[in-house]
Design an enzyme around this catalytic site. Structure first.
Site, PDB file in Angstrom:
ATOM      1  N   HIS A 198      83.697  -0.770  51.015  1.00  0.00           N
ATOM      2  CA  HIS A 198      83.453  -2.207  50.919  1.00  0.00           C
ATOM      3  C   HIS A 198      84.739  -2.949  50.566  1.00  0.00           C
ATOM      4  CE1 HIS A 198      81.140  -5.719  48.908  1.00  0.00           C
ATOM      5  NE2 HIS A 198      81.300  -5.954  50.194  1.00  0.00           N
ATOM      6  N   ASP A 220      99.025  -7.586  67.249  1.00  0.00           N
ATOM      7  CA  ASP A 220      99.802  -7.652  68.484  1.00  0.00           C
ATOM      8  C   ASP A 220     100.962  -6.664  68.380  1.00  0.00           C
ATOM      9  OD1 ASP A 220     101.896  -8.892  66.986  1.00  0.00           O
ATOM     10  OD2 ASP A 220     101.237 -10.896  67.572  1.00  0.00           O
ATOM     11  N   HIS A 276     100.897 -17.584  58.873  1.00  0.00           N
ATOM     12  CA  HIS A 276     101.345 -16.265  59.334  1.00  0.00           C
ATOM     13  C   HIS A 276     102.007 -15.496  58.191  1.00  0.00           C
ATOM     14  CE1 HIS A 276     102.579 -13.157  62.074  1.00  0.00           C
ATOM     15  NE2 HIS A 276     103.854 -13.356  61.815  1.00  0.00           N
ATOM     16  N   TYR A 317     101.409 -14.192  67.319  1.00  0.00           N
ATOM     17  CA  TYR A 317     100.481 -14.415  66.200  1.00  0.00           C
ATOM     18  C   TYR A 317      99.074 -13.893  66.453  1.00  0.00           C
ATOM     19  CZ  TYR A 317     104.310 -17.566  65.069  1.00  0.00           C
ATOM     20  OH  TYR A 317     105.557 -18.091  64.829  1.00  0.00           O
ATOM     21  N   ALA A 318      98.888 -13.048  67.447  1.00  0.00           N
ATOM     22  CA  ALA A 318      97.555 -12.517  67.763  1.00  0.00           C
ATOM     23  C   ALA A 318      97.257 -11.315  66.873  1.00  0.00           C
ATOM     24  CB  ALA A 318      97.462 -12.146  69.241  1.00  0.00           C
ATOM     25  N   ASN A 319      96.925 -11.615  65.628  1.00  0.00           N
ATOM     26  CA  ASN A 319      96.633 -10.595  64.629  1.00  0.00           C
ATOM     27  C   ASN A 319      95.343 -10.983  63.918  1.00  0.00           C
ATOM     28  OD1 ASN A 319      99.348  -9.242  64.871  1.00  0.00           O
ATOM     29  ND2 ASN A 319      99.974 -11.283  64.218  1.00  0.00           N
TER      30      ASN A 319
END
Length: 130
Positions: A20, A28, A97, A119-121
């Protein structure tokens, strides 16, 4: 042998071991992996595999209670909407970011994709199934 879901041995073991509020980062190809954080590198080449299909397969097996993305990703509303659709009913929490990179230091692992979008995280926090 598994026939569906996460077939990657290390990724399947990671998901099975989450407790949990443990965090994993689906990243990316450019996100720096903090020292001491495990990296499961799925990247083959530019854009392969893309982030979204990897996220979809992980979400098939993982209970998620919190999702974090970077504010800077919001310039790509198409991807943000796709991520939001996948994680519904959980809402997206938006941070800078720099904050996302700081949060990633406490992740159990970074799953590096071939995604070529800045920034595709996505940070996923494990929930409980009951």
């Amino acid at each position: 042998m598994k026939k569906q879901g996460v077939l990657h041995r290390d990724l399947a073991a990671l998901i099975a071991s989450l407790g949990h509020r443990d965090a994993i980062v689906v990243a990316d190809s450019g996100l720096p992996v903090p020292p001491g954080v495990n990296c499961i590198d799925l990247a083959v080449t530019k854009g392969i595999p893309p982030l979204l299909p990897v996220l979809q397969v992980i979400l098939y097996e993982m209970v998620v209670e919190r999702v974090v993305i970077a504010d800077e990703l919001q310039v790509n509303q198409s991807l943000v909407k796709s991520i939001a659709d996948e994680v519904t009913p959980v809402s997206l929490e938006v941070v800078s970011h720099e904050q996302l990179k700081s949060l990633s230091q406490r992740a159990r692992a970074v799953i590096r994709t071939g995604e070529w979008t800045p920034y595709a995280n996505v940070i996923l926090y494990s929930g409980v199934a009951f």
